[in-house]
Motif scaffolding. Structure first.
Motif, PDB file in Angstrom:
ATOM      1  N   VAL A  80      89.880  57.894  72.741  1.00  0.00           N
ATOM      2  CA  VAL A  80      90.991  58.124  73.370  1.00  0.00           C
ATOM      3  C   VAL A  80      91.187  59.466  74.372  1.00  0.00           C
ATOM      4  CG1 VAL A  80      93.437  58.424  72.161  1.00  0.00           C
ATOM      5  CG2 VAL A  80      92.397  57.078  71.464  1.00  0.00           C
ATOM      6  N   VAL A  81      91.123  60.633  73.779  1.00  0.00           N
ATOM      7  CA  VAL A  81      90.861  62.276  74.004  1.00  0.00           C
ATOM      8  C   VAL A  81      90.140  62.142  75.265  1.00  0.00           C
ATOM      9  CG1 VAL A  81      91.623  64.625  73.496  1.00  0.00           C
ATOM     10  CG2 VAL A  81      92.295  62.674  71.745  1.00  0.00           C
ATOM     11  N   PHE A  82      88.561  62.099  75.158  1.00  0.00           N
ATOM     12  CA  PHE A  82      87.717  62.259  75.839  1.00  0.00           C
ATOM     13  C   PHE A  82      88.503  61.532  77.168  1.00  0.00           C
ATOM     14  CE2 PHE A  82      83.468  62.463  77.953  1.00  0.00           C
ATOM     15  CZ  PHE A  82      83.218  62.811  77.930  1.00  0.00           C
ATOM     16  N   SER A  83      87.936  59.683  76.665  1.00  0.00           N
ATOM     17  CA  SER A  83      87.520  58.869  77.683  1.00  0.00           C
ATOM     18  C   SER A  83      89.424  58.538  78.244  1.00  0.00           C
ATOM     19  CB  SER A  83      87.538  57.656  77.618  1.00  0.00           C
ATOM     20  OG  SER A  83      86.396  57.928  76.576  1.00  0.00           O
ATOM     21  N   GLY A  84      90.147  58.790  77.664  1.00  0.00           N
ATOM     22  CA  GLY A  84      91.686  58.587  77.515  1.00  0.00           C
ATOM     23  C   GLY A  84      92.190  59.639  79.394  1.00  0.00           C
ATOM     24  N   VAL A  88      92.709  59.334  83.213  1.00  0.00           N
ATOM     25  CA  VAL A  88      94.077  59.557  83.650  1.00  0.00           C
ATOM     26  C   VAL A  88      93.449  60.907  84.883  1.00  0.00           C
ATOM     27  CG1 VAL A  88      96.200  60.897  83.140  1.00  0.00           C
ATOM     28  CG2 VAL A  88      95.191  59.010  82.023  1.00  0.00           C
ATOM     29  N   LEU A  89      92.535  61.595  84.729  1.00  0.00           N
ATOM     30  CA  LEU A  89      91.627  62.582  85.614  1.00  0.00           C
ATOM     31  C   LEU A  89      91.161  61.667  86.827  1.00  0.00           C
ATOM     32  CD1 LEU A  89      90.642  65.986  85.141  1.00  0.00           C
ATOM     33  CD2 LEU A  89      89.350  64.094  86.492  1.00  0.00           C
ATOM     34  N   ALA A  90      90.657  60.460  86.705  1.00  0.00           N
ATOM     35  CA  ALA A  90      90.171  60.130  88.141  1.00  0.00           C
ATOM     36  C   ALA A  90      91.151  59.322  88.591  1.00  0.00           C
ATOM     37  CB  ALA A  90      88.889  58.432  87.891  1.00  0.00           C
ATOM     38  N   LEU A  91      92.331  58.901  87.959  1.00  0.00           N
ATOM     39  CA  LEU A  91      93.323  57.729  88.747  1.00  0.00           C
ATOM     40  C   LEU A  91      94.529  58.884  89.436  1.00  0.00           C
ATOM     41  CD1 LEU A  91      93.771  54.917  86.482  1.00  0.00           C
ATOM     42  CD2 LEU A  91      93.019  54.570  88.869  1.00  0.00           C
ATOM     43  N   SER A  92      94.275  60.172  88.593  1.00  0.00           N
ATOM     44  CA  SER A  92      95.720  60.672  88.956  1.00  0.00           C
ATOM     45  C   SER A  92      95.138  61.965  90.332  1.00  0.00           C
ATOM     46  CB  SER A  92      96.711  61.499  87.544  1.00  0.00           C
ATOM     47  OG  SER A  92      95.927  61.894  86.997  1.00  0.00           O
ATOM     48  N   GLY A  93      94.052  62.537  89.949  1.00  0.00           N
ATOM     49  CA  GLY A  93      92.903  63.716  90.623  1.00  0.00           C
ATOM     50  C   GLY A  93      94.013  64.994  89.954  1.00  0.00           C
ATOM     51  N   LEU A  97      93.788  68.136  83.410  1.00  0.00           N
ATOM     52  CA  LEU A  97      94.123  67.509  81.989  1.00  0.00           C
ATOM     53  C   LEU A  97      91.924  67.225  81.827  1.00  0.00           C
ATOM     54  CD1 LEU A  97      95.401  64.146  83.935  1.00  0.00           C
ATOM     55  CD2 LEU A  97      96.151  65.295  81.610  1.00  0.00           C
ATOM     56  N   GLY A  98      91.537  68.277  82.796  1.00  0.00           N
ATOM     57  CA  GLY A  98      90.124  68.351  82.246  1.00  0.00           C
ATOM     58  C   GLY A  98      90.087  69.343  81.013  1.00  0.00           C
ATOM     59  N   ALA A  99      90.780  70.461  81.086  1.00  0.00           N
ATOM     60  CA  ALA A  99      90.723  71.426  79.676  1.00  0.00           C
ATOM     61  C   ALA A  99      91.200  70.522  78.237  1.00  0.00           C
ATOM     62  CB  ALA A  99      92.415  71.934  79.565  1.00  0.00           C
TER      63      ALA A  99
END
Length: 125
Positions: A80-84, A88-93, A97-99
């Protein structure tokens, strides 16, 4: 508990295949190569740990004990945390969120340690 992890593992694996296909077909033209790589990393780690959940379900059904459940819940939190966060990072830029992604990675690592310890404590059959 093994039924719960079996259902979670199958569900996460199903979603990982769907996410991989979605990334390969629908997102390839919409994301930059670096964000597409982020998406692919999320799907890959989700699949690895969905399979780990199936191992947990199988082992918990045969050996019992609380260590298996701890490993399963850590793998679930990691997905949930890692992949999720990577999806979201990939879709939103949104880069911040990488933190939180490493927290999911820590859950994965802790899950593997819990799985190791549960296996070491299990009585040989």
């Amino acid at each position: 508990m093994n039924r719960t992890f079996w259902i979670l593992g199958c569900t996460f694996a199903l979603l990982a295949v769907g996410a991989g296909a979605f990334g390969a077909h629908a997102l390839r033209a919409r994301l930059t190569p670096d964000l597409l790589a982020v998406w692919e990393t999320a799907a890959r780690y989700q699949m690895y740990h969905a399979l780990a959940l199936l191992v947990v379900a199988f082992a918990a059904g045969r050996a019992g004990g609380g260590g298996w459940a701890l490993a399963g819940w850590l793998f679930t939190a990691g997905i949930v945390v890692f992949s999720g966060s990577l999806y979201v990072l990939a879709l939103s830029g949104v880069r911040w969120l990488g933190a939180i992604t490493p927290l999911g990675g820590l859950c994965f690592l802790a899950g593997w340690v819990a799985l190791l310890l549960a296996g070491m404590r299990a009585s040989p059959s």
